[in-house]
Write a protein that holds these residues in place. Structure first.
Motif, PDB file in Angstrom:
ATOM      1  N   ARG A   1       0.833  -1.202   0.000  1.00 28.92           N
ATOM      2  CA  ARG A   1       0.000   0.000   0.000  1.00 28.92           C
ATOM      3  C   ARG A   1       0.870   1.255   0.000  1.00 28.92           C
ATOM      4  O   ARG A   1       0.529   2.247  -0.624  1.00 28.92           O
ATOM      5  CB  ARG A   1      -0.924  -0.016   1.220  1.00 28.92           C
ATOM      6  CG  ARG A   1      -1.842   1.162   1.343  1.00 28.92           C
ATOM      7  CD  ARG A   1      -2.729   1.377   0.143  1.00 28.92           C
ATOM      8  NE  ARG A   1      -3.560   0.241  -0.119  1.00 28.92           N
ATOM      9  CZ  ARG A   1      -4.198   0.045  -1.267  1.00 28.92           C
ATOM     10  NH1 ARG A   1      -4.118   0.915  -2.236  1.00 28.92           N
ATOM     11  NH2 ARG A   1      -4.925  -1.022  -1.452  1.00 28.92           N
TER      12      ARG A   1
ATOM     13  N   SER B   1       2.363   1.404  -3.800  1.00 27.79           N
ATOM     14  CA  SER B   1       1.462   1.557  -4.941  1.00 27.79           C
ATOM     15  C   SER B   1       0.087   2.103  -4.554  1.00 27.79           C
ATOM     16  O   SER B   1      -0.900   1.788  -5.217  1.00 27.79           O
ATOM     17  CB  SER B   1       1.281   0.214  -5.637  1.00 27.79           C
ATOM     18  OG  SER B   1       0.599  -0.668  -4.782  1.00 27.79           O
TER      19      SER B   1
ATOM     20  N   PRO C   1      -3.033   4.339  -4.525  1.00 27.48           N
ATOM     21  CA  PRO C   1      -3.535   5.217  -5.578  1.00 27.48           C
ATOM     22  C   PRO C   1      -3.575   6.682  -5.154  1.00 27.48           C
ATOM     23  O   PRO C   1      -3.437   7.573  -5.986  1.00 27.48           O
ATOM     24  CB  PRO C   1      -4.937   4.693  -5.873  1.00 27.48           C
ATOM     25  CG  PRO C   1      -5.306   3.861  -4.705  1.00 27.48           C
ATOM     26  CD  PRO C   1      -4.037   3.399  -4.066  1.00 27.48           C
ATOM     27  N   THR C   2      -3.728   6.950  -3.857  1.00 28.18           N
ATOM     28  CA  THR C   2      -3.748   8.335  -3.396  1.00 28.18           C
ATOM     29  C   THR C   2      -2.667   8.525  -2.332  1.00 28.18           C
ATOM     30  O   THR C   2      -2.114   7.563  -1.792  1.00 28.18           O
ATOM     31  CB  THR C   2      -5.112   8.707  -2.781  1.00 28.18           C
ATOM     32  OG1 THR C   2      -5.316   7.938  -1.594  1.00 28.18           O
ATOM     33  CG2 THR C   2      -6.241   8.467  -3.763  1.00 28.18           C
TER      34      THR C   2
ATOM     35  N   ASP D   1      -3.678   6.978   1.043  1.00 26.37           N
ATOM     36  CA  ASP D   1      -3.437   5.537   1.131  1.00 26.37           C
ATOM     37  C   ASP D   1      -1.978   5.261   1.473  1.00 26.37           C
ATOM     38  O   ASP D   1      -1.668   4.354   2.243  1.00 26.37           O
ATOM     39  CB  ASP D   1      -3.790   4.843  -0.183  1.00 26.37           C
ATOM     40  CG  ASP D   1      -5.277   4.773  -0.412  1.00 26.37           C
ATOM     41  OD1 ASP D   1      -6.025   4.729   0.579  1.00 26.37           O
ATOM     42  OD2 ASP D   1      -5.697   4.769  -1.592  1.00 26.37           O
TER      43      ASP D   1
END
Length: 89
Positions: free
Chosen positions: A24, A27, A29-30, A33
């Motif tokens: 997490r 990679s 996405p935001t 995260d």
């Protein structure tokens, strides 16, 4: 079975449980995260440090190091979240 082998097995399992946080973190996405991944990874690392202290019989030293690391992790995550909250809008 000795106590050291048990602690090494538990530390290996805890390391395996830290891998989703690392995924997490890399990679996400935001940005939020990634911050959550960093927080979870820091918590897992703190737990692993205490287990390593149990294995080597130096629990007092490793608890001090783990507490310092946990405090730095907490402050870092708060600073990152606050920074990204202010620059977002």
């Amino acid at each position: 079975m000795s106590l050291g082998v048990v602690f090494e097995g538990v530390a290996a399992c805890a390391t395996g449980l830290a891998l989703p946080y690392l995924y997490r973190l890399v990679s996400g996405p935001t940005v939020f995260d990634r911050i959550l991944g960093l927080s979870g990874f820091g918590t897992s690392t703190t737990m692993i440090m205490v287990l390593v202290g149990c294995v080597y019989g130096r629990l007092d030293m490793f608890v001090d190091i783990a507490l310092g690391y946990a405090l730095l992790n907490f402050v870092g995550v708060l600073a990152g979240a606050r920074y990204f909250e202010r620059t977002r809008g």
